[in-house]
Motif scaffolding. Sequence first.
Motif, mmCIF file in Angstrom:
data_model
loop_
_atom_site.group_PDB
_atom_site.id
_atom_site.type_symbol
_atom_site.label_atom_id
_atom_site.label_comp_id
_atom_site.label_asym_id
_atom_site.label_seq_id
_atom_site.Cartn_x
_atom_site.Cartn_y
_atom_site.Cartn_z
ATOM 1 N N VAL A 1 0.817 -1.208 0.000
ATOM 2 C CA VAL A 1 0.000 0.000 0.000
ATOM 3 C C VAL A 1 0.854 1.263 0.000
ATOM 4 N N LEU A 2 1.917 1.267 0.806
ATOM 5 C CA LEU A 2 2.698 2.488 1.008
ATOM 6 C C LEU A 2 4.094 2.421 0.411
ATOM 7 N N ARG A 3 4.702 1.258 0.437
ATOM 8 C CA ARG A 3 5.998 0.990 -0.158
ATOM 9 C C ARG A 3 7.101 1.903 0.367
ATOM 10 N N SER A 4 7.923 1.384 1.213
ATOM 11 C CA SER A 4 9.032 2.185 1.732
ATOM 12 C C SER A 4 10.247 1.315 2.036
ATOM 13 N N THR A 5 10.535 0.379 1.147
ATOM 14 C CA THR A 5 11.689 -0.494 1.359
ATOM 15 C C THR A 5 12.797 -0.179 0.363
ATOM 16 N N ALA A 6 14.025 -0.429 0.749
ATOM 17 C CA ALA A 6 15.178 -0.262 -0.132
ATOM 18 C C ALA A 6 16.228 -1.261 0.318
ATOM 19 N N CYS A 7 16.378 -2.353 -0.417
ATOM 20 C CA CYS A 7 17.132 -3.490 0.090
ATOM 21 C C CYS A 7 18.259 -3.894 -0.863
ATOM 22 N N SER A 8 19.051 -4.866 -0.425
ATOM 23 C CA SER A 8 20.075 -5.446 -1.290
ATOM 24 C C SER A 8 20.365 -6.857 -0.817
ATOM 25 N N ALA A 9 21.051 -7.637 -1.661
ATOM 26 C CA ALA A 9 21.310 -9.034 -1.312
ATOM 27 C C ALA A 9 22.436 -9.580 -2.177
ATOM 28 N N ILE A 10 23.089 -10.629 -1.650
ATOM 29 C CA ILE A 10 24.108 -11.331 -2.427
ATOM 30 C C ILE A 10 24.101 -12.803 -2.004
ATOM 31 N N SER A 11 24.361 -13.683 -2.963
ATOM 32 C CA SER A 11 24.429 -15.107 -2.664
ATOM 33 C C SER A 11 25.641 -15.704 -3.361
ATOM 34 N N ALA A 12 26.383 -16.534 -2.625
ATOM 35 C CA ALA A 12 27.586 -17.190 -3.143
ATOM 36 C C ALA A 12 27.343 -18.684 -3.230
ATOM 37 N N GLY B 1 14.705 -25.192 3.059
ATOM 38 C CA GLY B 1 15.843 -24.315 2.809
ATOM 39 C C GLY B 1 15.601 -23.296 1.713
ATOM 40 N N LEU B 2 14.353 -23.155 1.265
ATOM 41 C CA LEU B 2 14.018 -22.116 0.295
ATOM 42 C C LEU B 2 13.977 -20.775 1.013
ATOM 43 N N MET B 3 14.851 -19.868 0.595
ATOM 44 C CA MET B 3 14.891 -18.528 1.181
ATOM 45 C C MET B 3 14.318 -17.529 0.183
ATOM 46 N N LEU B 4 13.459 -16.624 0.658
ATOM 47 C CA LEU B 4 12.890 -15.563 -0.169
ATOM 48 C C LEU B 4 13.059 -14.218 0.531
ATOM 49 N N GLY B 5 13.448 -13.208 -0.231
ATOM 50 C CA GLY B 5 13.538 -11.844 0.283
ATOM 51 C C GLY B 5 13.160 -10.868 -0.812
ATOM 52 N N GLU B 6 12.293 -9.911 -0.500
ATOM 53 C CA GLU B 6 11.823 -8.979 -1.532
ATOM 54 C C GLU B 6 12.624 -7.682 -1.500
ATOM 55 N N LEU B 7 12.800 -7.102 -2.694
ATOM 56 C CA LEU B 7 13.541 -5.854 -2.867
ATOM 57 C C LEU B 7 12.735 -4.937 -3.788
ATOM 58 N N VAL C 1 12.714 -10.349 -6.265
ATOM 59 C CA VAL C 1 12.701 -11.317 -5.163
ATOM 60 C C VAL C 1 13.924 -12.215 -5.309
ATOM 61 N N LEU C 2 14.782 -12.202 -4.294
ATOM 62 C CA LEU C 2 15.896 -13.142 -4.260
ATOM 63 C C LEU C 2 15.362 -14.480 -3.765
ATOM 64 N N ALA C 3 15.600 -15.520 -4.540
ATOM 65 C CA ALA C 3 15.173 -16.875 -4.173
ATOM 66 C C ALA C 3 16.397 -17.778 -4.201
ATOM 67 N N TYR D 1 28.699 -15.616 -7.859
ATOM 68 C CA TYR D 1 27.898 -14.756 -6.989
ATOM 69 C C TYR D 1 26.747 -14.167 -7.804
ATOM 70 N N ILE D 2 25.627 -13.951 -7.136
ATOM 71 C CA ILE D 2 24.525 -13.203 -7.748
ATOM 72 C C ILE D 2 24.120 -12.103 -6.784
ATOM 73 N N CYS D 3 23.860 -10.915 -7.332
ATOM 74 C CA CYS D 3 23.609 -9.723 -6.519
ATOM 75 C C CYS D 3 22.262 -9.115 -6.915
ATOM 76 N N ALA D 4 21.642 -8.424 -5.985
ATOM 77 C CA ALA D 4 20.407 -7.699 -6.271
ATOM 78 C C ALA D 4 20.376 -6.408 -5.466
ATOM 79 N N VAL D 5 19.937 -5.333 -6.104
ATOM 80 C CA VAL D 5 19.661 -4.064 -5.431
ATOM 81 C C VAL D 5 18.261 -3.638 -5.861
ATOM 82 N N ASN D 6 17.944 -2.359 -5.736
ATOM 83 C CA ASN D 6 16.581 -1.904 -6.016
ATOM 84 C C ASN D 6 16.387 -1.522 -7.482
ATOM 85 N N SER D 7 16.720 -2.465 -8.344
ATOM 86 C CA SER D 7 16.506 -2.274 -9.771
ATOM 87 C C SER D 7 16.578 -3.615 -10.463
#
Length: 464
Positions: free
Chosen positions: A191-202, A263-269, A321-323, A363-369
């Motif tokens: 509804v409001l959206r106020s997140t700004a995240c990042s992630a990396i997986s090796a 062991g399925l991990m999910l995180g939204e960005l 979504v990092l999966a 490695y795989i990386c994710a930011v807000n794009s």
Amino acid sequence: MEKRKITIILTALITFSSAISSCGRRGYEEFVIPEQGPSTLQPIENIYRDNSDEELLSVTENTYKTVSSSDKLCEIQCKNSYYDVTLDKELGTPYDVGAAYAEAIQLAYENYTVFCEGYIFENINAAFNDLNNDYSSIEKRTDHFFSSLDKEYKDELEGFADTISGNSTGIKEDGILSKEEAILIQFVPDVLRSTACSAISANGKTTSTGERLTCRLLEWQLGSNNQLCENHAFIHMKNGDKSFVSLSYLGSLTILSAVNNDGLMLGELDVGSDNMVEYTSNNKISYTYALRYALENCTNAKEAATYLVSNASQFPYCVNVLATDKSDAFVAELCVSDEIGTSLIRDSNTPLMTGVDWNNPNYICAVNSFAAEGNNDNLSLVTNNIIRWKRYNELFCNENNLSLKRMKQLMTCEKTDNDLYRIRSNNLVHMMLVDYSTCKLHALLTDKDGVDDKPVFIDLGSWK
């Protein structure tokens, strides 16, 4: 002849100098250097710090109080940095579990409803400055998402909201948490959206154990008094083969960062589609609850990413979504409209958009794009995104024997007392590390004093 040329040049210079003087301009000998503060510029190497070995350990926190709902469907262990919550859906209906959660919260945290309503309105006011106390549009959005939920989730949330709310109705800032506001707290990202995240997986080819390591950061509004940092919650949802653990805030029944029994991990960005397409909640579904559905019904990262991509057009915002699981890691790039991009599953070998480099396919990386070639570009064109992407590339892509300790070190090596864009910004809520060699989670939780140079990692235990 040469001598004559020099004489002409000197004469011209003297004439020009006289002309300047005749215009009233002063020479440099009369110029007074203005007072100015010290320069904030600093060599790039000065933004890093050395972590002590003690900082890189993970501590296990003691429980100072345990509370339970009267029907024992919810137990909350109160720890110094977070609340450890267990919800038992194996022994109760969804409505009963939601109600039990609300009952136990009020035993664990006396002022929860005051925090909850205040934090909601700080988020509303940050997102909108022209509502003039008319929150009907926010209530309409909330109702759209609630109405779209599966019955099980509706019942669970009804039980929570009925039990936690007071005698106020509707969404209005009156110091009393209403049922509608208790429901809205689940849908803030939608509804409001106020997140700004990042992630990396090796992957295991580049780690010291031969098993995957994943790190995911959640950035959000901490609140005017960092009040969100007093409400960290690690939630165990017991539900047979649909069980999962979730790192979130107290009262949350949806997903921000979570791992299921497989062991399925999910995180939204967040990706920022409000600048590209007009927002609408009509005929849309909650993407955070879609993550929950994927956790409860998928067993691996590819299956979850495929499910999310297939539903991307139904979400209100573009989102990554990092999966990850033990074997694989993907970024589901979820685009709400094919007019601005494409929904797809990005892996470490997917071609990237022009101007974006990544130096190590382990490695795989994710930011807000989005980052895949041909997708909408908020990466190379947005300073914060490209700086964080390049910083991850710089810090990790030369690492060929990455340990959990080394990952912690790299993720916290930037100094926090500078004005530069950082991986660990001042809005960091939590950092969650997923160690597939031990099936354990480790977390860095920002406390009420805000983000600090010296981290304290917490051992949250196994996700199984």
